[in-house]
Structures are given as C-alpha cells and as structure tokens.
Design an enzyme around this catalytic site. Structure first.
Site, PDB file in Angstrom:
ATOM      1  N   GLU A 118       0.796  -1.224   0.000  1.00 18.01           N
ATOM      2  CA  GLU A 118       0.000   0.000   0.000  1.00 18.01           C
ATOM      3  C   GLU A 118       0.835   1.284   0.000  1.00 18.01           C
ATOM      4  O   GLU A 118       0.430   2.278  -0.593  1.00 18.01           O
ATOM      5  CB  GLU A 118      -0.932   0.001   1.225  1.00 18.01           C
ATOM      6  CG  GLU A 118      -1.972  -1.101   1.216  1.00 18.01           C
ATOM      7  CD  GLU A 118      -2.994  -0.936   0.111  1.00 18.01           C
ATOM      8  OE1 GLU A 118      -3.232   0.213  -0.326  1.00 18.01           O
ATOM      9  OE2 GLU A 118      -3.560  -1.955  -0.340  1.00 18.01           O
ATOM     10  N   SER A 391     -29.188 -25.284 -23.938  1.00 16.55           N
ATOM     11  CA  SER A 391     -30.172 -24.800 -24.911  1.00 16.55           C
ATOM     12  C   SER A 391     -30.884 -23.526 -24.480  1.00 16.55           C
ATOM     13  O   SER A 391     -31.596 -22.927 -25.281  1.00 16.55           O
ATOM     14  CB  SER A 391     -31.210 -25.893 -25.184  1.00 16.55           C
ATOM     15  OG  SER A 391     -30.627 -26.975 -25.872  1.00 16.55           O
TER      16      SER A 391
END
Length: 933
Positions: A118, A391
């Site tokens: 950081e 499908s």
C-alpha cells in the site's frame, strides 16, 4: 564622376567601413527570433504562476472547508443501513464484532507486507508522497486516467474516516490537507494502527485483526507469511479477493504481494517462492468452523449488494453512515430460500442450485438464491457460479437474432436433418425433416438451432447477446446450443430473458437503487439506464414461441408451467465429452448442468442446477435435470399468488397469418389447404410472403398386384404328396376388373423351374414326391397385364434311414438344452429325441436353414426360454407352445408324454413350416421333413 563620391582615398575608406557596419546591422535577424522565444517562455511562466496562485487559492479554499479531525471517527467507522424496497432496515454493516489490535501487537512481517503493498515510503513522507504522485501521473498518461493511484496510507485513513468516496478535485484537496494535518498531530505508529484496525477486509469485516480471525481463526501474531500476504492484498478489492468466494483470485493477489515484499527487500527470494507454493485454501478455516451468521437475514441478497457496491467503486462507503436503498422484496426472498431448503426438490444432499429473481420491467433484483444452506459472503451460486447455458441460450444466439436481423417468421421452415459439417445430434437421435422455427424451439431441436446460428452469423449473434448484457467471447457453432466457451450466471441470464418480456428493453440487473449520504438529502443513483436491445416485434415473437415451450405436449418446459398464467421460458442442459465421461467414470445419461429461465410480465427467474465442481454429475431426472423447472414453478407460484400477471401484449409491429407448415419458400394457406398443413404464425409487419398455397395435382394412381402371402407346404408321407396353400389380397383400385389367377411352379434339387398349373384357387396338391430330394415351389399372382412378385418356399424330403431305438436313459433332460440350435442340421430334425423341453429358442442354422419356422417339435417357441427346472423330461413331450420372448419356468417334473406335436407357421410369404403328419421317434422307416431356407 558622381558628386557623392569622396575625392580622397581616406574619405573613400571611411565611407566603405560605414557601409559595412550598416550591412551587418541589417543581417542580425536572429536577435528577433531569440526575443520571441524569450517572450513565449515568460508568458508561460506568468500563466503557470497565475495557475499556481489560483490553484493555491482554490486548494486553500477547499482546505478551509474540510471537516475537523475527529479522533472518534479515526478509530471506528460509522454504521450504515441497508434497507429493502419499502425502506425497512435489513442489515447494518459495522455493527458486528471488531478485533482491535494495538500497534505493539502487530507482527512486523505483517506490517511489512501491508506497507510493501500500500505505501512503501510510509515512514519517509509527511502524508503526501510526491515521488509516488509523480510516478502515478506518468503511469496515468501512459495507460489512461485511473490506471494507478497515489494515495498514501495516511490519505486512506482520512478518506475512510471523513470524506465521501468520490473522485473530485475538492475531495482530493481536502484529503491531502487533512493527511498533512494528521501527520502533524499523530505519530506514524498511531496512523498505521488506525489503518490496520479500520480498513475494510470483506463484507462487514473491518481491520486486519478481524480478518485474521474470520478467515484463519487465528490472532495476527499466529499467522504465517502466506496468510499475512493474503490479508495484505485484500483491501484493494475486499470482496473480489475474498478467499472463501474466489480462492483463485485471492491466490494471485497474494503472490503479487509476496513479489512486492521481495522487491522492497522485506523477504528473500527463497521465502517468496516457499510462500507461493502454499495453496491459499490450505490455511483457511473449514466451512463447518466458519463464523455463523444466522442472525443476518437474506444473506445471499446482502452478498449481492456488497458485490454491487464494490464494482461501482463504493467499497468503503459502508463505513460512512450512509443508507443503501435496495430492491429487495422480503416475501420473494423468503420464497426462494424456502424452495432451496426443501430437500425433496433435490436428488442428493450435495447437488446445488442458484436462482435470481428480477422485476421484468425494471431489472431490479428482488430476490437471490445463493445456494442451499447459504452462508454470508460464501460462494454465491446465483452470481459467482458461471456455467455453459445449454439450450437456454438458443433464443439469444439463434432465434432472436434471426427475427431481429433476417426478419424470419415464427413459421420459418428449417430442415431437421443430418447435415454435413454439423457435428451434433438431437437429444432423441432422430431427425424430423422440414419443421417450423416454432417447432424447433419448443422441442429444443439442436440441428435447426445450429443451422439458424449459421444463417445469422457470429457478428449478429454476438451483437444481440451483448445488447442483453451477456459478455461474449469468440463464437463457434457449439455456442449455438450452449456448449461453447461462454459461461453465464443466473443473474446474467435473468437480465437477458427479462428484455424479451419487456418489449425489447434491457435493464441491467441491479440490487442497489441508490445511496443516501449522511445528510439525508444527497443521493447517488445507481440504477442503470434502460437500453433498447431489440425491436418489440422480436421480443414478442420470441416470447410467443417460448410460450409453447411451456404448453405444447412435447414442450421441454411443461414441468415449469403454471396453468392459467401467461409464461414464457426455455430449458437448458449441458453434456460431458466422451473423454470427460471416461476420465471421471460418468454414465452416459448424466449431465453437468441443468437450466431454466422463464418470465411473466411481472417477474423473470433464472435457475441453475448442478455441483460446484463440473466433474460431479447430475445423475437423475426428478431431483436433478428437472430441478430448475420445479424450483421455478414453486417460486413463481408463490410470488404471484393472488396477483396473476398481465398477458404479453402483441405490438402493432407484428401480424399473424396462416401458413402452409413446412413449405419452402414459405406460403400462405388458402381455403384449399389441408387442415393438417395449416398453422398460425407471426410475422414482422410488412414481411408476409407473396406466394399462397396452390393445391398439388393428384398423382396418378398406380395399381399394383400384391404377391401371395403365407405360402405353406405340408408333406403327406402316406400319400407321398405335398399340399400347397396361400393367401392373397386383391387390389382395391376401381380400375381393376377381372379375376386373379395363380401360376404355380416347382424346381427339384435346384434345377430349372417347371410350370405345374395356373389356378384360381388358393391351394394345390403336388403328387409323386420322392424322398431324398429338395423341392422349391413358387406362386405368382396374375390379373390381366398385372403380375406380382413370386412367393416361394423350399422343402427337403429326407430319404429313409435305419436308426437304433434309443432308451429313455439316453434322452436329453429338460435342463440340459442350452446349445441354441446352432448345429448345421439341428433345426428340428431331432424329433422325438429332444421332444422333452428341448427348446431354449434361437435356432440359428448355419446351413441357410433360417430356422425361424418353429420347427422344434416340442415347445415351438420364438426365443421362448422354457426351462424345465428339476424336470426329468423323458419321452416325447408334446403340444409345445409358441413362446414370444416369454420365459416359462417349469419347477416340477416334466410330462412324460407321447402326444402329437403341433407347430405354428410364421406369417411371411417367404417362409413355411412343413412337418410330417405323423412324426414319431419310433418309426425310422418314415422320412423326416426339414425346412431348408
């Protein structure tokens, strides 16, 4: 001589020198250029100073309006409220237990991991890292704005404590000023302690101490290097790097942290590599030991809200005392959770399901089914689980685009046939020839879907799917039936199908409607804007075909239907490859995924069923492949109870016409069209076919004469005659006039055929038969100029041979006959010897004897297994029965009979059973008749 010319030499020299000086002065033009550059530079400096002064003034103004540092806000975040669609509070992040860890108890290695990730220069700057800021600016120029941030750890503490989570110049200025003030009032260790205990780790977990306990069940001091690195990487995107939900992402992020630690000299290369080799899941708490969140309602929905906030860039806003307005409808959510908790809906305890319920008109997510026994912030099967859609994708990649771009009618003829270049099959393994697009949809035929996809083209298919919020990668024909490389979640599928029910308008599915800030007035609207994804004609025509999926006798979605409700929907099932089945020992009927997506004008529901790991199959139908349909019906019935949705309304852009089903090109039906060919179908207005049905001229009837049938030949040994008989069906044609006669001929021992007679009767007796010869008879029907094909049969009359008389001890027992009659002549010639239960069927004669004529004297059975258990079947066991695939088990002693044996001839013109009228094993002087075919 010019008067101006000097007279003396000296005067002339002075004049020349003066002219040279004048010339040099005129040539000094670069001085002017140099002055221009200097002027431009001065102007830029002045403008820069003005901007600097103005920027400084603006910064000073923003800084003067910044909130005061409040130590109470630096320590703990404010609680926010998450509310449902009616404004009732359903969740309060920040109210859970927090583990506060003082600085002197924070492991140095964990601090190093955090700072390397950081803010590596944390102990060198004074709140703002200008060196890092310059690098971020360069990176943003190279890769685009926002590609790299420059916030220090101090600035993050300020942002999480005092400021709105927005990307504005004002917020940045205030953040920088307050960070500078924070550094003047607090030590670096105190600021790091604030960050360590305040940062969001995941969901509602704040602080590294809380994260350590939640993910590993350990104190921070007990963590190993791999665990520390994983925690250090999480604040950048807490929910996305949650190892319970996304272990692969978490591991990649952890490895980046380890690499950064090595780059900044915090760990050695060997330590880095050793830590990378540890799977991130190895140290995580087992699921049964994780924190129970039974007190939190609607956990799957809350999880969806948190993910949505993070993706929108508001991951830290829950610490700012805001109100999150959601679209949750508690009754719908409880209905989903009830359906998922009902064990009778599932084939096993391990099978899972995900479900998303959205408002068809707005796209608002009203309920989420994250899975069975769902725990907060775990793997969400509604949004995190992405699988091949099977499908259920056909309306989106195939038929929807065909209507949208090609103006196909719902009656468009597609030939369902085996097609070169298409390596696929229909689920029933059959082909139906020319059928309508509607028929192909409701029976979910695969070949027509692929053909339609090929007609549409990959560009159109991709564009159509993208407009419905489905991110499509590369497309190939297998994607046409949902088996390619594109995977989707129930959340994505629900959003896509909702557009069909909303007149073609797509609203991205969303759980959060808006964020109301602490002042109660300022709002951040997160509801996406509607998008016109398709024409209203396309939406309605697809919907009308999907209605038939639910209601037609062969419709694949009939189990999801709710009688009396206007519903449209589509099923989907995926399959394993042959290799997958072999590698994982999976049965042919098992599948990995089952889908159902359906909608009314009010709600759209998408359901997926399967296992977290694809190689674990769905094995059955009731609680497996049909499970999504059952869940859909149950939830849709509950949420629409007492309020039946309105019907889908046909727009003016669609017209209906009666077609000739299967016509190519498509034809409109007329009064003369046979009713069985008429079918009502939908068209995009203005696209009706011009051609109408023309009744075909009747074909000229061709009269044919059938061949005689059931030709039989029976040998009369006493009279040495063969009796022939047959049947015949006369033609029905009105053109036929006259009697039918029959020409009978014979061939002896394969010789030339000789005519015997022509008769109007259906029988004939052939005399003077000599044993030891083979007789082939042929019968042809005649009527005027018509001649039938011949019917024939062959008999071999054996010559008389002396055979020794057998004693009862030498006869076969009923239980011993298992040879299936495979000997060349063992087709029934053992009359008497095997007249016990010598009939285990299947008399396959190798010498063209084709013993389908039931010539086994005894039990005359076609594949009839008459097993005489414990039976001592001696003698001539008479009156056997025709066993058609039956199994008669005789448990007692077999009959010791000597009666006549009867036989039943087959009903084929080319076969006949002939037997001696007096068969007896004790009369060797009589010839034995066999059927030689």
């Amino acid at each position: 001589m010019d008067n101006n010319t000097p007279n003396s030499r000296t005067a002339r020299r002075h004049q020349a020198e003066a002219e040279q000086k004048t010339s040099r002065k005129h040539k000094k033009t670069p001085k002017k250029k140099k002055g221009l550059i200097k002027t431009i530079f001065k102007t830029i400096v002045i403008i820069g100073l003005l901007f600097l002064v103005a920027g400084g003034g603006l910064f000073a103004y923003y800084a003067s309006t910044a909130p005061e540092l409040d130590e109470s806000l630096l320590k703990d975040p404010l609680s926010s409220n998450v509310v449902d669609a009616e404004g009732n509070v359903i969740y309060q992040p920040g109210t859970e237990k927090r583990e506060f860890v003082p600085y002197d108890e924070i492991p140095k290695e964990l601090e190093a991991a955090i700072l390397a990730t950081e803010d590596a220069r944390f102990y060198k700057h004074h709140g703002i890292d200008f060196w890092r800021l310059g690098g971020a600016i360069i990176a943003n120029f190279r890769s685009g704005f926002g590609s790299q941030g420059a916030s220090t750890l101090t600035q993050q503490v300020i942002k999480n404590s005092f400021l709105k989570n927005e990307k504005t110049l004002k917020r940045k200025a205030q953040e920088a000023w307050l960070a500078f003030k924070l550094e003047r009032n607090y030590s670096k260790e105190e600021i790091f302690e604030m960050y360590f205990n305040k940062v969001l780790m995941s969901g509602n977990k704040y602080g590294f101490g809380t994260g350590s306990e939640y993910f590993f069940g350990k104190e921070p001091s007990e963590l190993g290097l791999p665990e520390m690195a994983m925690l250090a990487g999480m604040p950048q995107s807490p929910n996305a790097y949650n190892p319970f939900k996304h272990p692969e992402r978490a591991q990649k992020r952890r490895d980046i942290v380890l690499k950064l630690m090595n780059q900044h000299g915090k760990i050695t290369k060997d330590e880095m590599e050793n830590a990378k080799s540890v799977p991130v899941m190895a140290a995580l708490l087992p699921e049964d030991q994780r924190e129970k969140t039974t007190g939190t309602k609607y956990q799957a929905y809350i999880d969806t809200v948190m993910d949505e906030l993070q993706k929108a860039g508001y991951k830290d806003i829950l610490a700012e005392g805001v109100t999150i307005q959601t679209a949750l409808k508690p009754d719908a959510q409880l209905s989903v959770e009830k359906a998922l908790a009902d064990a009778s809906n599932f084939e096993s305890d391990t099978i899972q399901a995900g479900m998303t319920v959205v408002d068809t008109k707005t796209g608002e997510i009203v309920a989420v089914g994250g899975g069975r026994n769902y725990k907060l912030f775990n793997h969400n099967y509604a949004s995190d689980q992405k699988r091949q859609p099977g499908s259920s994708i056909k309306p989106i990649l195939d038929y929807g685009p065909a209507i949208e771009y090609l103006n196909w009618s719902t009656g468009q003829t597609i030939v369902d046939e085996k097609t070169k270049g298409i390596n696929a099959n229909n689920v029933d393994g059959r082909f139906k020839g020319p059928i309508t697009m509607r028929h192909a949809v409701y029976e979910s035929r695969n070949i027509p879907a692929i053909k339609t996809f090929n007609e549409v083209g990959t560009n159109n298919a991709k564009e159509f799917a993208n407009s419905l919020g489905l991110p499509i990668k590369k497309l190939n024909p297998s994607d046409a039936i949902g088996g390619g490389g594109n995977d989707f979640s129930t959340l994505q599928m629900a959003g896509a199908f909702a557009a069909f029910g909303n007149e073609g308008i797509y609203n991205a599915p969303h759980a959060v409607k808006k964020i109301i800030l602490r002042d109660g007035k300022t709002e951040i609207n997160l509801s996406p804007d509607p998008v016109s994804a398709m024409k209203d004609s396309t939406a309605y025509m697809v919907t009308d075909m999907l209605r038939d999926v639910m209601t037609k006798p062969n419709g694949t979605g009939s189990k999801a239907n709710i009688p009396g409700m206007d519903i449209a929907g589509k099923t989907g099932t995926t399959n394993y490859t042959t290799k997958e089945k072999q590698d994982n020992n999976i049965k042919n009927e098992s599948v990995p995924d089952s889908w159902f997506a359906g909608y009314t004008t009010d709600y759209t529901i998408a359901v997926w069923g399967g296992h977290e790991k694809r190689k674990e199959p769905i094995v059955g139908f009731p609680g497996g492949r049909d499970m999504p349909k059952v869940l859909f019906r149950q939830v849709m019935s509950d949420i629409t109870s007492g309020n039946n949705p309105k019907k889908f309304k046909k727009p003016s852009s669609v017209e209906e016409a009666t077609i000739v089903a299967g016509s190519q090109p498509l034809q409109l039906a007329t009064n003369s069209t046979p009713s069985n060919l008429k079918q009502d179908e939908l068209f995009v207005r203005g696209t009706l076919p011009e051609r109408t049905y023309v009744e075909p001229e009747p074909e000229e009837e061709v009269t044919e004469l059938e061949a005689p049938t059931d030709l039989r030949a029976e040998y009369d040994a006493d009279n040495q005659e063969i009796d022939l008989s047959w049947n015949h069906k006369e033609p029905d044609s009105d053109d036929f006039d006259g009697d039918v006669s029959f020409a009978v001929s014979v061939s002896v021992d394969g010789g030339v055929s000789q005519s015997l007679t022509e008769t109007n009767d259906d029988s004939f007796t052939f005399g003077n038969v000599e044993p030891g010869h083979t007789y082939t008879f042929s019968v042809i029907a005649k009527a005027g100029s018509l001649v039938s094909s011949p019917a024939s049969t062959t008999l071999m009359i054996q010559a008389t041979e002396e055979e020794p008389e057998e004693s009862p001890d030498d006869q076969d027992q009923g239980d011993s006959d298992q040879d299936n009659g495979d000997d060349d002549q063992n087709d029934g010639s053992n009359n008497g010897d095997n007249n016990g239960n010598n009939n285990n069927g299947n008399n396959n004669n190798n010498n063209n004897n084709n013993n389908n004529n039931n010539n086994n004297n005894g039990n005359n059975g076609n594949n009839g297994n008459n097993n005489g258990n414990n039976g001592n079947n001696s003698g001539n066991n008479g009156n056997g029965s025709d066993g058609n695939n039956s199994e008669d088990n005789g448990d007692g002693n077999g009959d010791d009979g000597s009666g006549d044996v009867s036989s039943t001839p087959p009903k084929k013109s080319s076969s006949n059973t002939a037997s001696s009228t007096k068969p007896s094993a004790t009369k060797p002087e009589e010839p034995t008749v066999t059927d030689d075919k």
